[in-house]
Design a protein around this motif. Sequence first.
Motif, PDB file in Angstrom:
ATOM      1  N   THR A  94      13.957   6.826 -15.150  1.00  0.00           N
ATOM      2  CA  THR A  94      13.282   5.584 -15.554  1.00  0.00           C
ATOM      3  C   THR A  94      11.899   5.807 -16.146  1.00  0.00           C
ATOM      4  N   GLY A  95      11.287   6.952 -15.845  1.00  0.00           N
ATOM      5  CA  GLY A  95       9.949   7.218 -16.366  1.00  0.00           C
ATOM      6  C   GLY A  95       8.853   6.438 -15.670  1.00  0.00           C
ATOM      7  N   HIS A  96       9.154   5.815 -14.548  1.00  0.00           N
ATOM      8  CA  HIS A  96       8.159   4.994 -13.878  1.00  0.00           C
ATOM      9  C   HIS A  96       7.376   5.779 -12.823  1.00  0.00           C
ATOM     10  N   ARG A  97       6.231   5.214 -12.453  1.00  0.00           N
ATOM     11  CA  ARG A  97       5.365   5.840 -11.463  1.00  0.00           C
ATOM     12  C   ARG A  97       6.032   5.851 -10.092  1.00  0.00           C
ATOM     13  N   ILE A  98       5.700   6.860  -9.321  1.00  0.00           N
ATOM     14  CA  ILE A  98       6.258   6.959  -7.978  1.00  0.00           C
ATOM     15  C   ILE A  98       5.794   5.772  -7.130  1.00  0.00           C
ATOM     16  N   GLY A  99       4.615   5.236  -7.418  1.00  0.00           N
ATOM     17  CA  GLY A  99       4.128   4.082  -6.680  1.00  0.00           C
ATOM     18  C   GLY A  99       5.027   2.871  -6.830  1.00  0.00           C
ATOM     19  N   ALA A 100       5.591   2.693  -8.019  1.00  0.00           N
ATOM     20  CA  ALA A 100       6.511   1.574  -8.266  1.00  0.00           C
ATOM     21  C   ALA A 100       7.889   1.886  -7.705  1.00  0.00           C
ATOM     22  N   ILE A 101       8.303   3.148  -7.810  1.00  0.00           N
ATOM     23  CA  ILE A 101       9.641   3.540  -7.349  1.00  0.00           C
ATOM     24  C   ILE A 101       9.756   3.423  -5.838  1.00  0.00           C
ATOM     25  N   ARG A 102       8.768   3.919  -5.112  1.00  0.00           N
ATOM     26  CA  ARG A 102       8.869   3.919  -3.650  1.00  0.00           C
ATOM     27  C   ARG A 102       8.790   2.506  -3.075  1.00  0.00           C
ATOM     28  N   GLN A 103       8.337   1.530  -3.862  1.00  0.00           N
ATOM     29  CA  GLN A 103       8.225   0.156  -3.388  1.00  0.00           C
ATOM     30  C   GLN A 103       9.348  -0.744  -3.895  1.00  0.00           C
ATOM     31  N   LEU A 104      10.369  -0.131  -4.486  1.00  0.00           N
ATOM     32  CA  LEU A 104      11.534  -0.914  -4.902  1.00  0.00           C
ATOM     33  C   LEU A 104      12.249  -1.481  -3.684  1.00  0.00           C
ATOM     34  N   ARG A 105      12.841  -2.655  -3.874  1.00  0.00           N
ATOM     35  CA  ARG A 105      13.650  -3.283  -2.840  1.00  0.00           C
ATOM     36  C   ARG A 105      15.019  -3.599  -3.416  1.00  0.00           C
ATOM     37  N   TRP A 106      15.989  -3.782  -2.536  1.00  0.00           N
ATOM     38  CA  TRP A 106      17.352  -3.975  -3.018  1.00  0.00           C
ATOM     39  C   TRP A 106      17.481  -5.205  -3.902  1.00  0.00           C
ATOM     40  N   SER A 107      16.621  -6.190  -3.715  1.00  0.00           N
ATOM     41  CA  SER A 107      16.662  -7.380  -4.570  1.00  0.00           C
ATOM     42  C   SER A 107      16.217  -7.066  -6.002  1.00  0.00           C
ATOM     43  N   SER A 129      11.510  -1.126   8.035  1.00  0.00           N
ATOM     44  CA  SER A 129      11.109  -2.430   7.496  1.00  0.00           C
ATOM     45  C   SER A 129      10.050  -2.312   6.410  1.00  0.00           C
ATOM     46  N   VAL A 130       9.459  -1.119   6.260  1.00  0.00           N
ATOM     47  CA  VAL A 130       8.434  -0.908   5.230  1.00  0.00           C
ATOM     48  C   VAL A 130       8.850   0.227   4.305  1.00  0.00           C
ATOM     49  N   CYS A 131       8.263   0.253   3.128  1.00  0.00           N
ATOM     50  CA  CYS A 131       8.591   1.284   2.140  1.00  0.00           C
ATOM     51  C   CYS A 131       7.940   2.614   2.519  1.00  0.00           C
ATOM     52  N   MET A 132       8.550   3.697   2.064  1.00  0.00           N
ATOM     53  CA  MET A 132       7.974   5.018   2.302  1.00  0.00           C
ATOM     54  C   MET A 132       6.574   5.093   1.696  1.00  0.00           C
ATOM     55  N   SER A 133       5.715   5.867   2.319  1.00  0.00           N
ATOM     56  CA  SER A 133       4.317   5.927   1.917  1.00  0.00           C
ATOM     57  C   SER A 133       4.069   6.882   0.753  1.00  0.00           C
ATOM     58  N   ARG A 134       2.923   6.711   0.139  1.00  0.00           N
ATOM     59  CA  ARG A 134       2.524   7.588  -0.959  1.00  0.00           C
ATOM     60  C   ARG A 134       2.305   9.009  -0.464  1.00  0.00           C
ATOM     61  N   SER A 135       1.722   9.132   0.732  1.00  0.00           N
ATOM     62  CA  SER A 135       1.458  10.470   1.273  1.00  0.00           C
ATOM     63  C   SER A 135       2.753  11.212   1.568  1.00  0.00           C
ATOM     64  N   LEU A 136       3.774  10.488   2.021  1.00  0.00           N
ATOM     65  CA  LEU A 136       5.056  11.125   2.290  1.00  0.00           C
ATOM     66  C   LEU A 136       5.703  11.601   0.993  1.00  0.00           C
ATOM     67  N   GLY A 172      18.682  -8.175  -0.248  1.00  0.00           N
ATOM     68  CA  GLY A 172      17.414  -8.899  -0.270  1.00  0.00           C
ATOM     69  C   GLY A 172      16.217  -7.990  -0.409  1.00  0.00           C
ATOM     70  N   ASP A 173      15.163  -8.296   0.341  1.00  0.00           N
ATOM     71  CA  ASP A 173      13.915  -7.555   0.215  1.00  0.00           C
ATOM     72  C   ASP A 173      13.821  -6.349   1.139  1.00  0.00           C
ATOM     73  N   ILE A 174      14.938  -5.864   1.607  1.00  0.00           N
ATOM     74  CA  ILE A 174      14.942  -4.628   2.392  1.00  0.00           C
ATOM     75  C   ILE A 174      14.543  -3.457   1.483  1.00  0.00           C
ATOM     76  N   PRO A 175      13.620  -2.585   1.932  1.00  0.00           N
ATOM     77  CA  PRO A 175      13.185  -1.461   1.092  1.00  0.00           C
ATOM     78  C   PRO A 175      14.337  -0.562   0.672  1.00  0.00           C
ATOM     79  N   LEU A 176      14.337  -0.176  -0.576  1.00  0.00           N
ATOM     80  CA  LEU A 176      15.320   0.775  -1.077  1.00  0.00           C
ATOM     81  C   LEU A 176      15.079   2.151  -0.463  1.00  0.00           C
ATOM     82  N   LEU A 177      13.816   2.519  -0.334  1.00  0.00           N
ATOM     83  CA  LEU A 177      13.420   3.810   0.242  1.00  0.00           C
ATOM     84  C   LEU A 177      12.522   3.532   1.452  1.00  0.00           C
ATOM     85  N   PRO A 178      13.132   3.245   2.583  1.00  0.00           N
ATOM     86  CA  PRO A 178      12.335   2.878   3.762  1.00  0.00           C
ATOM     87  C   PRO A 178      11.611   4.066   4.385  1.00  0.00           C
TER      88      PRO A 178
END
Length: 228
Positions: free
Chosen positions: A71-84, A141-148, A129-135
């Motif tokens: 996708t060419g997108h930033r990891i910050g946007a990717i790690r915060q994707l949700r199934w919705s 219940s929350v998205c994986m962190s930037r540090s991880l 719904g809004d369940i994190p794609l990469l928890p």
Amino acid sequence: MLLAILNWAAKSRDEEGRLLLESNPFRGLKTPAEKNPTRVVLTQAEYEALLHASLEMDWRFRVALVLAHETGHRIGAIRQLRWSDIDVENGTIRWRAEHEKTGYEHRTPMTSEAVSVLEEARRRNPGIGDIPLLPAPKDPSVCMSRSLARDWWSKAVARAELEPKRGRGWHSLRRKFASDLMNQPLKVLCELGGWKTAQTVLQCYQRADQDRLRKALEDRRRARSRPI
């Protein structure tokens, strides 16, 4: 970093509701720009090595790696994707404005590789719904962190036995995406990668390597040798 800390302090409050800092004393100060900044573009061989290494790592890293490449997108946007955000029926991904550095919400089509890795994510982490794609591993219940994401990248580089290179990180995949699609119209590339302006792509992301330069000269030679 200092400016970021001061900006945060000027917006954050203590337990009594008082600002930690009344104002940023350095606000408006121009920071010196690096004359020749290091902007590493991940090579195809390096990506394939990381992809192979990802088979022995947490499934979230492999999903994030493939999505970053496709996708060419930033990891910050990717790690915060949700199934919705995943539209399987139309084969698109929604990139929310609040997770984009440019504040630009948009949708992009998915490649077959992206679809495949999302199917893997669905098997590992079924949800709607809004369940994190990469928890986060310890709190689904929350998205994986930037540090991880950063730590996993470092481990993958070591596992892939890649030579250390300053500036080679998640963002080098974004530069690879821009360079791989160099022959496409800039408007198309900007829409696919979520860039607001073509100037940013030309200045910071695309790089014409030696192979492309040689091909351009060879194409020119062939064009000149054709009979009129």
